[in-house]
Design a protein around this motif. Structure first.
Motif, PDB file in Angstrom:
ATOM      1  N   VAL A 140       0.839  -1.207   0.000  1.00 37.60           N
ATOM      2  CA  VAL A 140       0.000   0.000   0.000  1.00 37.60           C
ATOM      3  C   VAL A 140       0.873   1.257   0.000  1.00 37.60           C
ATOM      4  N   ALA A 141       2.016   1.163   0.687  1.00 36.90           N
ATOM      5  CA  ALA A 141       2.889   2.342   0.788  1.00 36.90           C
ATOM      6  C   ALA A 141       3.739   2.553  -0.481  1.00 36.90           C
ATOM      7  N   TYR A 142       3.731   1.558  -1.367  1.00 35.36           N
ATOM      8  CA  TYR A 142       4.637   1.551  -2.520  1.00 35.36           C
ATOM      9  C   TYR A 142       4.589   2.838  -3.351  1.00 35.36           C
ATOM     10  N   GLY A 143       3.400   3.195  -3.739  1.00 35.71           N
ATOM     11  CA  GLY A 143       3.229   4.375  -4.600  1.00 35.71           C
ATOM     12  C   GLY A 143       3.706   5.642  -3.906  1.00 35.71           C
ATOM     13  N   LEU A 144       3.446   5.713  -2.606  1.00 31.76           N
ATOM     14  CA  LEU A 144       3.843   6.900  -1.845  1.00 31.76           C
ATOM     15  C   LEU A 144       5.361   6.995  -1.743  1.00 31.76           C
ATOM     16  N   ARG A 145       5.978   5.851  -1.482  1.00 32.25           N
ATOM     17  CA  ARG A 145       7.453   5.842  -1.404  1.00 32.25           C
ATOM     18  C   ARG A 145       8.047   6.251  -2.749  1.00 32.25           C
ATOM     19  N   LEU A 146       7.403   5.733  -3.802  1.00 37.30           N
ATOM     20  CA  LEU A 146       7.864   6.062  -5.160  1.00 37.30           C
ATOM     21  C   LEU A 146       7.778   7.568  -5.405  1.00 37.30           C
ATOM     22  N   ALA A 147       6.746   8.171  -4.804  1.00 36.52           N
ATOM     23  CA  ALA A 147       6.558   9.617  -4.972  1.00 36.52           C
ATOM     24  C   ALA A 147       7.448  10.412  -4.025  1.00 36.52           C
ATOM     25  N   GLY A 148       8.264   9.708  -3.235  1.00 34.12           N
ATOM     26  CA  GLY A 148       9.231  10.402  -2.389  1.00 34.12           C
ATOM     27  C   GLY A 148       8.790  10.619  -0.946  1.00 34.12           C
ATOM     28  N   GLU A 149       7.680  10.035  -0.563  1.00 31.60           N
ATOM     29  CA  GLU A 149       7.213  10.225   0.811  1.00 31.60           C
ATOM     30  C   GLU A 149       8.068   9.395   1.766  1.00 31.60           C
ATOM     31  N   ARG A 150       8.649  10.069   2.790  1.00 27.84           N
ATOM     32  CA  ARG A 150       9.552   9.371   3.719  1.00 27.84           C
ATOM     33  C   ARG A 150       9.000   9.365   5.141  1.00 27.84           C
TER      34      ARG A 150
ATOM     35  N   ALA B 108       1.506 -10.175   1.056  1.00 27.14           N
ATOM     36  CA  ALA B 108       0.168  -9.923   0.503  1.00 27.14           C
ATOM     37  C   ALA B 108      -0.343 -11.097  -0.324  1.00 27.14           C
ATOM     38  N   LEU B 109       0.574 -11.852  -0.875  1.00 29.94           N
ATOM     39  CA  LEU B 109       0.151 -12.992  -1.707  1.00 29.94           C
ATOM     40  C   LEU B 109      -0.436 -14.135  -0.879  1.00 29.94           C
ATOM     41  N   ALA B 110      -0.266 -14.059   0.457  1.00 26.44           N
ATOM     42  CA  ALA B 110      -0.795 -15.116   1.318  1.00 26.44           C
ATOM     43  C   ALA B 110      -2.292 -14.960   1.559  1.00 26.44           C
ATOM     44  N   PHE B 111      -2.855 -13.829   1.114  1.00 30.33           N
ATOM     45  CA  PHE B 111      -4.284 -13.604   1.360  1.00 30.33           C
ATOM     46  C   PHE B 111      -5.137 -14.189   0.230  1.00 30.33           C
ATOM     47  N   SER B 112      -6.448 -14.272   0.496  1.00 32.09           N
ATOM     48  CA  SER B 112      -7.344 -14.835  -0.535  1.00 32.09           C
ATOM     49  C   SER B 112      -7.434 -13.866  -1.726  1.00 32.09           C
ATOM     50  N   GLY B 113      -7.947 -14.349  -2.832  1.00 31.15           N
ATOM     51  CA  GLY B 113      -8.069 -13.524  -4.041  1.00 31.15           C
ATOM     52  C   GLY B 113      -8.856 -12.250  -3.797  1.00 31.15           C
ATOM     53  N   GLY B 114      -9.968 -12.385  -3.066  1.00 33.13           N
ATOM     54  CA  GLY B 114     -10.825 -11.228  -2.777  1.00 33.13           C
ATOM     55  C   GLY B 114     -10.091 -10.214  -1.922  1.00 33.13           C
ATOM     56  N   GLN B 115      -9.334 -10.737  -0.934  1.00 36.75           N
ATOM     57  CA  GLN B 115      -8.579  -9.825  -0.062  1.00 36.75           C
ATOM     58  C   GLN B 115      -7.449  -9.159  -0.843  1.00 36.75           C
ATOM     59  N   GLN B 116      -6.787  -9.946  -1.699  1.00 35.29           N
ATOM     60  CA  GLN B 116      -5.703  -9.380  -2.517  1.00 35.29           C
ATOM     61  C   GLN B 116      -6.232  -8.239  -3.384  1.00 35.29           C
ATOM     62  N   GLN B 117      -7.436  -8.469  -3.943  1.00 32.43           N
ATOM     63  CA  GLN B 117      -7.980  -7.438  -4.826  1.00 32.43           C
ATOM     64  C   GLN B 117      -8.267  -6.153  -4.055  1.00 32.43           C
ATOM     65  N   ARG B 118      -8.779  -6.295  -2.822  1.00 35.87           N
ATOM     66  CA  ARG B 118      -9.037  -5.094  -2.022  1.00 35.87           C
ATOM     67  C   ARG B 118      -7.730  -4.418  -1.583  1.00 35.87           C
ATOM     68  N   ILE B 119      -6.682  -5.233  -1.376  1.00 32.40           N
ATOM     69  CA  ILE B 119      -5.361  -4.641  -1.084  1.00 32.40           C
ATOM     70  C   ILE B 119      -4.898  -3.830  -2.300  1.00 32.40           C
ATOM     71  N   CYS B 120      -5.160  -4.366  -3.494  1.00 36.85           N
ATOM     72  CA  CYS B 120      -4.791  -3.627  -4.722  1.00 36.85           C
ATOM     73  C   CYS B 120      -5.586  -2.334  -4.845  1.00 36.85           C
ATOM     74  N   VAL B 121      -6.871  -2.383  -4.450  1.00 41.59           N
ATOM     75  CA  VAL B 121      -7.669  -1.147  -4.462  1.00 41.59           C
ATOM     76  C   VAL B 121      -7.057  -0.153  -3.469  1.00 41.59           C
ATOM     77  N   ALA B 122      -6.684  -0.644  -2.286  1.00 39.50           N
ATOM     78  CA  ALA B 122      -6.062   0.231  -1.271  1.00 39.50           C
ATOM     79  C   ALA B 122      -4.766   0.834  -1.814  1.00 39.50           C
ATOM     80  N   ARG B 123      -4.005   0.036  -2.553  1.00 34.56           N
ATOM     81  CA  ARG B 123      -2.732   0.507  -3.112  1.00 34.56           C
ATOM     82  C   ARG B 123      -2.976   1.683  -4.065  1.00 34.56           C
ATOM     83  N   VAL B 124      -4.064   1.571  -4.843  1.00 32.26           N
ATOM     84  CA  VAL B 124      -4.414   2.678  -5.753  1.00 32.26           C
ATOM     85  C   VAL B 124      -4.886   3.895  -4.961  1.00 32.26           C
TER      86      VAL B 124
END
Lengths: 249, 251
Positions: free
Chosen positions: B105-115, B145-161
């Motif tokens: 979830v933090a990936y995009g923010l770190r990429l944008a320089g958030e420390r 994150a890959l240890a979660f179910s498909g539905g949970q993974q998808q919501r994690i991906c939504v959170a990442r966005v």
């Protein structure tokens, strides 16, 4: 998602019951106006019908939109279809109340028959009692109560036949009452039809609650029943001494 | 209710083959718009035009105009990375990165320089909450994150966005790989975030479109057949083809 749908459904229920209560009030006011020769009240009933029609349209729109957008199945489907069908019956009942109100305006100023009017008041009470029981059964989703109240329709039908006789007799005795009589005939016919619509409503309550399409009109299930009860009542009346005869001279 | 994306006469060619024949669609801010149509109708292709995902495919030519607010996203000045920050995307298959939930979830923010740790913590939690997955992962934030179910993974991906706070979120059949309960949770998530984001979703599931979207666009063979409020579309569409498709008569 589910919450949203449940909220919508709750609103639909609420609207339906409110419409039912308004209609019951309409029946009361229209017959009250008729009995008390109250032209003003009759006009109010006629005006209020626009509101009823608008409410029915809003109810239908909401139900159709729920069906098209949420594709309800099983219980939810039955509930919505029942409201959709039953609201047409309510709307027709409202139309009948308006017709009764129109008779008030038409008959005003003509000689009337108090005895018949007393009996019409009784018939109105029977019909309103049925409607209130139906709304209660609807709120509780009580199929048994819906079946029971439908049985009362036979009493309404019997009352219709008895009043019809009383009107005929009164006109034979005094032809001046002919104009009022034609209105009485109309009003009792309308009340009798209202009873039938309430039975339809009860049938939809049963469908909604248990998923069965049923015929609850006792007159349809047994066409002889009403006439049997009616004949018994006539015999009873003949056997009873009238109050005049009972008094010692 | 203003338009956030306006597209005019969008044609797309894969080499010689024309896949979109001039699509003009506008998207209203803070609404959910569904794109429906049979396989191969161009709905995913069109969706991918909206954040220039088709740039990555060889031989693709796009004509017409697509504006995000009033700026043409295909103009040479457009920086594709910042465009995709404003217009995020969720794909059909849940695709979390192979590291823990928090870092996903933090990936995009770190990429944008958030420390700043506080900012990251706060944004991760908020995004997971918005995506209706917080309660299920809050005690497992440092598990893969890959240890979660498909539905949970998808919501994690939504959170990442959501974490990078885009203005528009594109979803390409986000629930077609999920069971009905997980799908319902994604639908809930989308309804929850509607007030803050503009959502454009491609779906094969017409019930899903009818349940959650404000407007629906029906595409067929690279053409836009009809675009209207969802309620109108599902009760009295103007075009017979729309009605036939919604009733499952083809597609």
């Amino acid at each position: 998602m589910r919450e949203l749908f449940d909220d919508e459904l709750k609103k639909l229920h609420g609207r339906f019951v409110e419409m039912g209560l308004n209609i019951s009030e309409q029946i009361y006011s229209s017959t009250k106006a008729f009995m008390e020769h109250d032209k003003q009240l009759a006009k109010e009933v006629i005006d209020a019908d626009n509101e009823t029609n608008g409410e029915e349209m809003r109810l239908e729109k909401q139900a159709l939109s729920l069906i098209a957008l949420q594709q309800p199945v099983a219980t939810d489907f039955r509930v919505i279809i029942s409201i959709l069908k039953a609201s047409s019956d309510l709307e027709r009942i409202g139309d009948h109340a308006v017709s009764i109100a129109r008779e008030t305006i038409r008959v005003k100023g003509n000689p009337r028959i108090p005895k018949v009017e007393k009996e019409i008041a009784k018939m109105t009470d029977q019909v309103r009692d049925m409607l209130e029981k139906a709304l209660d059964a609807y709120s509780k989703s009580d199929a048994e109560a819906a079946k029971q109240l439908s049985e009362n329709d036979v009493q309404v039908d019997k009352q219709y036949l008895l009043i019809r006789d009383a009107i005929t007799k009164a006109v034979e005795e005094d032809t001046e009452t002919a104009t009022a009589s034609s209105s009485y005939f109309m009003v009792i016919r309308l009340l009798e039809r209202i009873g039938d619509h309430i039975v339809n409503l009860a049938e939809w309550i049963v469908y909604s609650a248990v998923g069965k399409i049923v015929e609850l009109n006792p007159g349809k299930a047994n066409p002889e029943l009403v006439h049997k009860l009616y004949s018994e009542e006539i015999v009873k009346e003949k056997d009873q001494p009238t109050s005049n005869q009972a008094k010692p001279k | 209710m203003s338009n956030i994306i306006t597209s005019k006469d969008v044609h797309l060619y894969y080499g010689e083959k024309e896949a979109l024949h001039g699509i003009s669609l506008d998207f209203i801010e803070h609404q959910i718009t569904a794109l429906i149509g049979p396989s191969g109708c161009g709905k995913s292709t069109y969706l991918r035009c909206l954040n220039r995902m088709n740039d990555l495919i060889k031989g693709v030519t796009i004509t017409g105009s697509i504006k995000l607010e009033d700026r043409d996203i295909y103009s040479p000045e457009t920086d594709v990375v910042s465009l995709r920050k404003r217009v995020g995307m969720v794909f059909q298959q849940p695709n979390p990165f192979p590291f823990n939930v928090y870092e996903n979830v933090a990936y995009g923010l770190r990429l944008a320089g958030e420390r700043d740790k506080h900012v990251l913590d706060e944004r991760v939690e908020t995004s997971l909450k918005q995506a209706a997955i917080w309660d299920e992962v809050k005690d497992h934030l440092y598990e893969n994150a890959l240890a979660f179910s498909g539905g949970q993974q998808q919501r994690i991906c939504v959170a990442r966005v959501l974490a990078v706070q885009p203005e528009v979120i594109l979803l390409d059949e986000p629930t077609s790989a999920l069971d009905p309960i997980s799908s319902a949770k994604i639908e809930d998530t989308l309804l929850n975030i509607r007030d803050q984001y503009t959502v454009i979703i491609v779906t094969h599931n017409m019930q899903q479109a009818s349940r959650i979207s404000d407007k629906t666009a029906f595409l067929l063979n690279g053409d836009l057949v009809e675009y209207a409020k969802t309620e109108k579309m599902f009760i009295h569409p103007d075009d017979e083809k729309t009605s036939d498709y919604l009733n499952g008569k083809f597609g």
